[in-house]
Structure formats: C-alpha cells, structure tokens
Design an enzyme around this catalytic site. Sequence first.
Site, PDB file in Angstrom:
ATOM      1  N   CYS A 195     -86.432   9.610 -28.287  1.00 14.20           N
ATOM      2  CA  CYS A 195     -85.116  10.099 -28.693  1.00 14.20           C
ATOM      3  C   CYS A 195     -85.193  11.034 -29.898  1.00 14.20           C
ATOM      4  CB  CYS A 195     -84.191   8.916 -29.011  1.00 14.20           C
ATOM      5  SG  CYS A 195     -84.851   7.801 -30.284  1.00 14.20           S
ATOM      6  N   HIS A 203     -83.718   5.536 -34.365  1.00 18.68           N
ATOM      7  CA  HIS A 203     -83.139   6.199 -33.190  1.00 18.68           C
ATOM      8  C   HIS A 203     -82.144   7.221 -33.724  1.00 18.68           C
ATOM      9  CE1 HIS A 203     -81.084   7.002 -29.393  1.00 18.68           C
ATOM     10  NE2 HIS A 203     -79.957   6.874 -30.067  1.00 18.68           N
TER      11      HIS A 203
END
Length: 263
Positions: A105, A37
């Site tokens: 993301c 992420h």
Amino acid sequence: MAEEGYKVTLNVYDLSNGLARQLSTSFLGKPIEAIWHTGVVVYGNEYFFGGGIQSTPAGSTPYGRPMRVVELGVTHVPREVFEDYLRDIAPRFTAETYRLLTHNCNNFSNEVAQFLVGAGIPEYILNLPSEVMSSPMGPLIMPMIQNLESTLRNNAAPQATQFVPTPASVSVPSAPDKAAVKREEPAPPPAAAEASKEAAAPASAPAPAADPLGSARGKVQEEVMREFAAIMASGTLRASEAAALAMRRVMERHGDGATMQQG
C-alpha cells in the site's frame, strides 16, 4: 477550484494499533514505531491499495482514524485525468501482485503522490520493510512472510479488484450506428423483457477488498501472542527470550506452508 488546485494529503495508519511500538524490541530486537498503512486523499476521496486499487469517501476507509495526516501539496491534475491514470496502473496493483515488503500500500501511495504533486511520501514509511528485515529476527521472519504470500496467492485465489471511476469521470464514446440499430429492433415480449431486465440488473456494489494478507497476519500474531504468554507464565525466560522462542515455534509450524493451507 481547478485553477487553485486540489489539496493532497496522506492518511497514515498503524495496522498494529500500537502493538508494534510496545512489542517490537522484544520480538525484533529493535524498536519499530508502527506497521504503516497509507492512503492518498484528494478530490474528497481516499485512494489506497488493498486487494486492488480502492477508492472511498475520505474518512470512511476500513482502517479507522489515521494516526497522522501528512500534507503532500497541491495538484492541478484534473480528477478525470487522475482516474484515467489509476485505470492504466490497475493491472500492476492487484491481490496477485501484492508483496508485503516490496509492492504494498505504501509503494502505491508513493507512486500516486509522485504523479499528483511530483514528490513521494515520507521515507520513514517506505523504509519500514528494510527496518524490519535488518533486525536480529529479520532473517528468521522472511521465510514465514514468503510462505504466507505464496499460500494466499496459490490457494486463496483472490480476484483482482480493478479501479472503478466515479460516474462523472466516465467518458463514453458516442455510437450513433449502434443506437440506431437498437431503436429499430422489435420490442421483446413482456416475459422476455422482464427476464432480460433481471439478467441485466447490476449486482450490488462489492465492499472494498480487504488487505489480502490481513487475516493471515492476524492469525499469526494471535498464535505468537499465545505462545509468548504461555512461555512467560513458566517464569523461566526473560521477555526478549520468550518473544524469540514464541516466534520460532510459530514459524516452525508454518515453515512449509502446509499448516497454513489447513488453517
């Protein structure tokens, strides 16, 4: 500061907290370093895609401490211009448009980095989905991923979270005519004024939206780990065989998405 530019960095997190490195070979048949992420840090804030475009002071995201920080470069884009850009792309980055493999993301971070410094984020982060899907278990995992995303979009009905700029970056056009009309209006009675004040009072700012697939991924991971532990306790299979069987059993339970809706 504007003449010198603004430093741009990439915060990189491992959503598996080390489990990917430990278990990926058993579960997938190939090593995976982490479940990545990322968030882009600039102007003292970190910008990331999680249920919508989010912005928090650098170092205060819900993802904890980054596993590593990557220097992306220096931008000369003013903050106001950048936040106007985020408002423009916000409709493309909502809970409904999230895709675990193709629109996540890291894809957001890559697009933002290209806007700010003219270069993307490291390829090893962007290539994680293809790494997983090219593994021996990849074709078996794909239906479960699709069912998870479909269930969340159709039943959880998350609300799109739009980017909210900082007060300093908001440019409100002047409206002298409206202001003049407002000044000429008679003052409302005290009771009406109080009721109007309560109705107009802004609600408390919502917390940043969580990763739309986070809780579902956690539940599936817990189920797989329980199955894996139970199979290994029987002592009849090797770790890689037990991992594959555990994954298969969980996928069969969620194969049609119905069980996920009840859970």
